[in-house]
Motif scaffolding. Structure first.
Motif, short mmCIF file in Angstrom:
data_model
loop_
_atom_site.label_atom_id
_atom_site.label_comp_id
_atom_site.label_asym_id
_atom_site.label_seq_id
_atom_site.Cartn_x
_atom_site.Cartn_y
_atom_site.Cartn_z
N LEU A 1 0.83 -1.21 0.00
CA LEU A 1 0.00 0.00 0.00
C LEU A 1 0.87 1.26 0.00
O LEU A 1 0.57 2.22 -0.71
CB LEU A 1 -0.94 -0.01 1.20
N TYR A 2 1.94 1.25 0.77
CA TYR A 2 2.88 2.38 0.76
C TYR A 2 3.46 2.57 -0.64
O TYR A 2 3.60 3.70 -1.12
CB TYR A 2 3.99 2.16 1.78
N GLY A 3 3.81 1.47 -1.31
CA GLY A 3 4.31 1.55 -2.68
C GLY A 3 3.28 2.13 -3.64
O GLY A 3 3.61 2.92 -4.53
N ILE A 4 2.02 1.74 -3.45
CA ILE A 4 0.95 2.27 -4.30
C ILE A 4 0.80 3.77 -4.10
O ILE A 4 0.68 4.53 -5.06
CB ILE A 4 -0.39 1.53 -3.99
N ILE A 5 0.82 4.22 -2.85
CA ILE A 5 0.69 5.65 -2.56
C ILE A 5 1.88 6.42 -3.13
O ILE A 5 1.70 7.47 -3.76
CB ILE A 5 0.54 5.87 -1.04
N ALA A 6 3.09 5.90 -2.93
CA ALA A 6 4.29 6.59 -3.41
C ALA A 6 4.29 6.72 -4.94
O ALA A 6 4.56 7.80 -5.48
CB ALA A 6 5.54 5.85 -2.94
N ILE A 7 3.95 5.64 -5.64
CA ILE A 7 3.97 5.71 -7.10
C ILE A 7 2.82 6.57 -7.62
O ILE A 7 2.95 7.25 -8.63
CB ILE A 7 3.98 4.30 -7.75
N SER A 8 1.69 6.61 -6.90
CA SER A 8 0.57 7.46 -7.30
C SER A 8 0.94 8.93 -7.20
O SER A 8 0.64 9.72 -8.10
CB SER A 8 -0.66 7.18 -6.43
N VAL A 9 1.63 9.30 -6.11
CA VAL A 9 2.08 10.69 -5.96
C VAL A 9 3.07 11.05 -7.06
O VAL A 9 3.01 12.13 -7.65
CB VAL A 9 2.70 10.90 -4.55
N THR A 10 3.95 10.13 -7.37
CA THR A 10 4.94 10.37 -8.43
C THR A 10 4.25 10.51 -9.79
O THR A 10 4.63 11.36 -10.61
CB THR A 10 5.97 9.23 -8.47
N ILE A 11 3.25 9.70 -10.04
CA ILE A 11 2.50 9.79 -11.31
C ILE A 11 1.80 11.14 -11.40
O ILE A 11 1.82 11.79 -12.45
CB ILE A 11 1.49 8.62 -11.44
N ILE A 12 1.17 11.57 -10.31
CA ILE A 12 0.48 12.87 -10.32
C ILE A 12 1.47 14.00 -10.59
O ILE A 12 1.20 14.90 -11.40
CB ILE A 12 -0.28 13.08 -8.99
N LEU B 1 8.81 12.20 -20.73
CA LEU B 1 7.82 12.21 -19.65
C LEU B 1 6.73 11.16 -19.89
O LEU B 1 6.26 10.52 -18.94
CB LEU B 1 7.21 13.61 -19.51
N PHE B 2 6.32 10.98 -21.14
CA PHE B 2 5.31 9.95 -21.43
C PHE B 2 5.86 8.54 -21.19
O PHE B 2 5.14 7.67 -20.71
CB PHE B 2 4.78 10.09 -22.86
N VAL B 3 7.12 8.32 -21.51
CA VAL B 3 7.74 7.02 -21.24
C VAL B 3 7.78 6.78 -19.73
O VAL B 3 7.46 5.67 -19.25
CB VAL B 3 9.16 6.94 -21.85
N LEU B 4 8.15 7.81 -18.97
CA LEU B 4 8.13 7.70 -17.51
C LEU B 4 6.73 7.37 -16.99
O LEU B 4 6.55 6.49 -16.15
CB LEU B 4 8.61 9.00 -16.87
N LEU B 5 5.74 8.10 -17.50
CA LEU B 5 4.36 7.87 -17.06
C LEU B 5 3.90 6.46 -17.40
O LEU B 5 3.25 5.79 -16.58
CB LEU B 5 3.42 8.89 -17.70
N PHE B 6 4.22 5.99 -18.59
CA PHE B 6 3.83 4.64 -19.00
C PHE B 6 4.43 3.60 -18.05
O PHE B 6 3.73 2.69 -17.59
CB PHE B 6 4.26 4.36 -20.44
N GLY B 7 5.71 3.72 -17.76
CA GLY B 7 6.36 2.77 -16.85
C GLY B 7 5.76 2.81 -15.45
O GLY B 7 5.53 1.77 -14.84
N MET B 8 5.51 4.02 -14.95
CA MET B 8 4.95 4.14 -13.60
C MET B 8 3.52 3.63 -13.52
O MET B 8 3.14 3.01 -12.53
CB MET B 8 5.03 5.60 -13.14
N ILE B 9 2.73 3.86 -14.56
CA ILE B 9 1.35 3.37 -14.55
C ILE B 9 1.33 1.83 -14.62
O ILE B 9 0.54 1.19 -13.92
CB ILE B 9 0.53 4.01 -15.69
N ALA B 10 2.22 1.25 -15.42
CA ALA B 10 2.30 -0.21 -15.48
C ALA B 10 2.70 -0.78 -14.12
O ALA B 10 2.14 -1.77 -13.65
CB ALA B 10 3.31 -0.63 -16.55
N TYR B 11 3.64 -0.13 -13.47
CA TYR B 11 4.06 -0.56 -12.13
C TYR B 11 2.91 -0.43 -11.13
O TYR B 11 2.70 -1.32 -10.31
CB TYR B 11 5.27 0.28 -11.68
N LEU B 12 2.17 0.67 -11.21
CA LEU B 12 1.03 0.88 -10.32
C LEU B 12 -0.03 -0.21 -10.50
O LEU B 12 -0.56 -0.73 -9.52
CB LEU B 12 0.41 2.26 -10.57
N ILE B 13 -0.30 -0.57 -11.74
CA ILE B 13 -1.29 -1.62 -12.01
C ILE B 13 -0.84 -2.95 -11.39
O ILE B 13 -1.65 -3.66 -10.77
CB ILE B 13 -1.53 -1.76 -13.53
N LEU B 14 0.44 -3.27 -11.52
CA LEU B 14 0.94 -4.51 -10.92
C LEU B 14 0.87 -4.46 -9.39
O LEU B 14 0.52 -5.44 -8.74
CB LEU B 14 2.38 -4.78 -11.37
#
Length: 196
Positions: free
Chosen positions: A41-52, A72-85
């Protein structure tokens, strides 16, 4: 025949493992699961803040080169994929109630272990590559007017940090988490074996 009888006698002389207390095992497993769940859950919150933050930078910052936006789009794509996992892992570990169906919970723990192995195994390298590419594309414009020594120092520091995370921190983190999950699985399997 003599060897067979000897094997049987040795096998019968093996000390039996003491019976586990159901309450103690359930408390240990719940505590372990809560710890794992809170880390995810901490990882989800941290990556969500980074995505925002990254999405805000992408939408509101003005860049001259398209390469910065691509980064920036490549970064967003990677972070969103990580968030989904991460969300999938969190749902896997928290969707079952241990007290209602321990066998189903044991299966969900094994599934969680497999998902985490994938996340820390193959996906980690794809995520690290996307992060490196995204930051590299983005910083080309950002560091455009900086001295060459600053650029070289920055890229060397980033490379060292990524290598440190990949070959030292990642392995330690994976081993610690796998040890915890394996311990919980072992306890539940042993408890399940007592009732068979």
């Amino acid at each position: 025949m003599k060897d067979f009888e000897h094997l049987i006698s040795v096998w019968q002389e093996q000390p039996k493992q003491p019976r586990l207390s159901v309450d103690d095992v359930l408390k240990q497993v719940k505590k372990g699961i809560n710890k794992l769940g809170s880390r995810v859950l901490y990882g989800i919150i941290a990556i969500s803040v980074t995505i925002i933050f990254t999405a805000g930078l992408t939408l509101f910052a003005v860049f001259e080169r398209r390469l910065s936006y691509i980064g920036l789009f490549v970064l967003l794509f990677g972070m969103i994929a990580y968030l989904i996992l991460q969300i999938g892992d969190y749902r896997t570990i928290t969707r079952q109630d241990l007290t209602l169906d321990p066998a189903a919970y044991l299966n969900s723990l094994k599934e969680y272990q497999k998902r985490r192995a994938y996340l820390h195994g193959r996906f980690y390298y794809a995520f690290a590559l996307m992060t490196c590419l995204g930051i590299s594309f983005y910083t080309i414009e950002v560091f455009q007017n900086k001295p060459l020594m600053f650029k070289v120092t920055y890229y060397i520091f980033c490379a060292i940090y990524i290598l440190f995370c990949t070959f030292y921190l990642k392995d330690r983190f994976i081993q610690r988490e796998q040890k915890r999950v394996s311990y919980l699985i072992e306890r539940l399997e042993r408890l399940e074996g007592q009732f068979e």
